[in-house]
Scaffold this motif. Structure first.
Motif, PDB file in Angstrom:
ATOM      1  N   LYS A  49      10.902  23.934  61.244  1.00 29.21           N
ATOM      2  CA  LYS A  49      11.930  22.898  61.325  1.00 29.21           C
ATOM      3  C   LYS A  49      11.570  21.747  60.388  1.00 29.21           C
TER       4      LYS A  49
ATOM      5  N   ASP B 140      12.705  18.853  59.944  1.00 23.34           N
ATOM      6  CA  ASP B 140      12.644  17.506  60.523  1.00 23.34           C
ATOM      7  C   ASP B 140      11.271  17.187  61.114  1.00 23.34           C
ATOM      8  N   GLU B 141      10.519  18.209  61.458  1.00 19.82           N
ATOM      9  CA  GLU B 141       9.209  17.978  62.084  1.00 19.82           C
ATOM     10  C   GLU B 141       8.130  17.626  61.054  1.00 19.82           C
ATOM     11  N   LYS B 142       8.419  17.821  59.800  1.00 17.70           N
ATOM     12  CA  LYS B 142       7.513  17.444  58.698  1.00 17.70           C
ATOM     13  C   LYS B 142       6.088  17.946  58.967  1.00 17.70           C
ATOM     14  N   MET B 143       5.967  19.208  59.321  1.00 16.40           N
ATOM     15  CA  MET B 143       4.651  19.739  59.684  1.00 16.40           C
ATOM     16  C   MET B 143       4.291  20.957  58.841  1.00 16.40           C
TER      17      MET B 143
END
Lengths: 310, 155
Positions: free
Chosen positions: B118, B120-123
């Motif tokens: 995902k 948006d999780e910037k992981m």
């Protein structure tokens, strides 16, 4: 102090059979408290955060009831729209903050792996209340508790699982746990919704697990576990429509069932168990749902280091 | 690395990756980010006779020493590769690649609904190595086995 003190519970595979035995025996001691017949304050002054990014009735409310019955308090949210994630905050940041406000976090989230991510960022124990189509370990613990209460044992039983075995997270966790206890598993599902190969492979190393016809499953099983086809897990509407309503357990299916056979369902039910089954001696799904309270009480009490000996 | 190969194309400073299973040299170049924008001189030897492997590929990169993260990526494709760091035409250091127990940011989880996919999780994705031979890895987050992990390497 139990070795589960301060531990995360993300997957049923994180627990040993000894851990599960402990949770089930502690649950047994808390039934009268769950029913409101005895008061306890083991978790007085402790705060549970419920982070539900996806709708839930039973799981969220039974966790909240469990915490209140043990004298603790609850903070949290029941939908992601009311949180800063709707402003673009990452799950990791939300969890970091919640862990400073509470003593433990219960999370439900639509994405697989979200509970493990939360555990990586939380200083406090994280309990997975369902991450996408992946795992739902506390549901499994209450399922095991129901079976143990009904049969007085977990060994030498056959459990049949019917329904959406592909996307249903409860059946993945349950299959892992049943195989841990060597319980034979019979499966029946629409051909497009069979058990994922990963789960089959794991279970086959520990027990017998086979796909069978629905009628055979109902005749042979001691426990028939029925699941709903979950519309929200399907990547497209067409795939959902092709299997929607493809099985339904009715009273007439039960003629050849063993007299002691019980029917379980994690609920909510849509139309996969006819309401005419509710009043048979086989139906246990509403009792099963109640067992969510003592089992979650036991989990919270053990993880938060309350008085285990009661 | 035997002397015959130094005679063919000796390099003064840089890295020689030896004992690559034949046919994998170009994939390894891609993994370690050597493309048309690379300024280093790169020599590639393909199907070199090898007592150990039958035939092998060799890559020589001038003026660049690979870091540990790059070595980990190579281990996914060529678990028996050896790395020779060359300084002033001499082998300064000889290393075997080894696959660590966990890798971050190198292999993507194939489950599109996994939190690690995902944006948006910037992981970064994070995988656990379960077995090395055969190579079997799973996602740390969603626990799914990653089928053909070499095809899921992030470039």
């Amino acid at each position: 102090m139990s070795n589960l003190f301060n531990r995360d519970i993300i997957s049923i595979k994180d627990l040993s059979s000894g851990d599960i035995d402990l949770i089930l025996s502690e649950s047994e001691k808390l039934i009268d408290v769950a029913e409101g017949n005895r008061k306890l304050n083991y978790l007085s002054g402790r705060i549970l955060a419920t982070a539900f990014f996806e709708p839930s009735t039973r799981t969220r409310l039974s966790f909240e009831t469990a915490m209140h019955r043990l004298g603790g308090s609850v903070i949290g949210f029941a939908e992601s729209k009311s949180t800063s994630t709707s402003k673009g905050e990452t799950l990791a940041d939300t969890i970091r903050v919640l862990s400073t406000y509470s003593d433990a976090i219960v999370i439900r989230h639509p994405n697989e792996g979200s509970a493990r991510l939360a555990a990586d960022y939380s200083d406090k124990p994280v309990i997975n209340a369902g991450d996408g189509a992946s795992q739902h370990p506390t549901q499994t613990l209450l399922d095991l508790f129901t079976i143990k209460r009904e049969f007085g044992k977990l060994e030498n039983l056959k459990v049949g699982i019917i329904g959406d075995l592909k996307y249903g997270r409860t059946v993945h966790s349950l299959s892992y746990a049943l195989s841990m206890f060597g319980i034979e598993i019979l499966l029946s599902s629409p051909s497009s919704l069979t058990m994922p190969p990963d789960v089959m492979e794991y279970c086959k190393t520990k027990t017998k697990i086979n796909d069978v016809k629905l009628d055979y499953l109902i005749e042979e099983a001691d426990v028939v576990y029925v699941t709903r086809i979950q519309k929200e897990r399907f990547p497209d509407e067409e795939e959902y429509q092709s299997v929607s309503g493809s099985y339904k357990i009715t009273r007439s299916h039960l003629i050849k069932a063993k007299s002691h056979m019980i029917i379980m369902h994690p609920l909510p039910r849509v139309d996969e168990i006819s309401t005419d089954v509710d009043n048979t001696l086989h139906a246990r799904y509403f009792r099963q749902s109640f067992y969510g309270v003592p089992v979650r009480m036991a989990i919270l009490n053990i993880v938060l280091g309350g008085d285990v000996d009661g | 690395m035997d002397n015959e190969h130094f005679k063919v194309t000796p390099i003064k400073n840089g890295t020689v990756i030896d004992h690559i299973p034949a046919g994998n040299a170009f994939r390894i170049l891609k993994i370690i980010g050597i493309d048309e924008d690379c300024k280093s001189t790169v020599s590639i030897l393909i199907n070199v006779p090898s007592r150990q492997l039958g035939s092998k590929d060799i890559i020589k990169i001038e003026d660049r020493e690979l870091d540990d993260n790059e070595l980990n990526k190579i281990a996914l494709m060529a678990s028996d590769a050896t790395i020779n760091i060359i300084r002033d035409k001499n082998v300064y250091e000889k290393k075997k690649v080894s696959l660590p127990d966990e890798l971050t940011g190198i292999i993507r989880c194939q489950n599109t609904n996994c939190i690690s996919n995902k944006k948006d999780e910037k992981m970064l994705p994070h995988i656990i190595v379960e077995t090395r031979s055969p190579l079997r890895v799973k996602c740390h987050y969603c626990d799914r086995t990653i089928i053909n992990p070499q095809d899921a390497i992030l470039f």
